[in-house]
Design an enzyme around this catalytic site. Structure first.
Site, PDB file in Angstrom:
ATOM      1  N   GLY A 114      38.284  44.875  42.009  1.00  0.00           N
ATOM      2  CA  GLY A 114      36.874  45.259  42.073  1.00  0.00           C
ATOM      3  C   GLY A 114      36.705  46.723  42.390  1.00  0.00           C
ATOM      4  CG  ASN A 115      33.605  48.802  41.126  1.00  0.00           C
ATOM      5  OD1 ASN A 115      32.502  48.919  41.648  1.00  0.00           O
ATOM      6  ND2 ASN A 115      33.778  48.199  39.953  1.00  0.00           N
TER       7      ASN A 115
END
Ligand code: CTP
Ligand code: CA
Length: 228
Positions: free
Chosen positions: A33-34
């Site tokens: 993810g980020n």
């Protein structure tokens, strides 16, 4: 907003906004993810609704309340986000890609949870995700409907912010690129943002540090001009 002379200048406009950050599954419990919170995309949705637009917000893994008056479509991965944006594009006037889309995803997510073994960790093999923003520009160039009349991208850069922004604008074939500098307490997860908006037509609008709504309103000013 009426006080600032913007009124209902987006009335009748159909806008598609992507927000948040995609998650790419490694196994049923893990993902790549980020740090995108979705705050900027949600600010874009709220300000567009306030200015009279019909808004579809494609939200990737955002834990914020739905903005009143917008249609919210929730997605997880880049492939899901692409499908949702393309579906929302029917009759749309403009699209703003504020979401942080993962550039890569695991080739094939494991069906079951990866376990620790004495052999040590296995590498995660990645494959490139489609570039949704670039694809929208290509659809428009080729006249392949549906495509929006105005296409806006975002770029978070750390070094050579402006040079990277100019190169990205050209590469992506979008009309406007909102370039913000990451770090220094700005951008990810904060209520404030500072940016320069670059245009394919030579536009260069500097937006000083302030609430994400202020940047959103400048983006809509530039979009409204280009739709007029
Ligand atoms: N974007 C997209 N699809 C992708 C990656 C990015 O639509 N697979 C969009 C983002 O929503 C954003 C813009 O492209 O509006 C720029 O994203 P960014 O990650 O800055 O650009 P990249 O081309 O992926 O370049 P970089 O190597 O700097 O990550
Ligand atoms: Ca990227």
């Amino acid at each position: 907003r009426a006080l600032r002379g913007r009124g209902a200048d987006l009335a009748g406009r159909r806008l598609v906004i992507s927000a948040g950050g995609t998650r790419e599954a490694i196994d049923p419990v893990r993902f790549i993810g980020n740090r995108s919170s979705g705050l900027q995309g949600y600010a874009l949705a709220r300000t567009a609704v306030a200015r009279g637009a019909e808004v579809t917000l494609v939200a990737a893994n955002v834990s914020l309340p739905d903005p009143a008056g917008a249609t919210v479509v929730r997605v997880e991965s880049a492939l899901e986000l692409r499908e949702a944006v393309l579906a929302a594009l029917e009759n749309a006037d403009a699209v703003v890609m504020a979401a942080a889309v993962a550039d890569f995803r695991p080739v094939a997510p494991h069906d079951s949870k990866i376990k620790k073994t004495s052999a040590g960790p296995e590498p995660v093999h990645l494959v490139e995700n489609p570039d949704i923003l670039a694809e929208l520009g290509e659809r428009r160039r080729e006249g392949l409907k549906p495509y929006p009349r105005v296409i806006v991208g975002f770029a978070a850069e750390t070094d050579d912010v402006l040079a990277n922004g100019q190169a990205k604008l050209a590469r992506k074939g979008c009309d406007l690129l909102v370039v913000n500098q990451v770090g220094a307490g700005l951008a990810f997860g904060t209520p404030d943002n500072a940016a320069v908006v670059l245009g394919a037509d030579g536009e260069r609008a500097e937006v000083p540090r302030g609430p994400k709504e202020d940047l959103a309103d400048v983006v809509w000013d530039l979009v409204a001009e280009r739709l007029a």
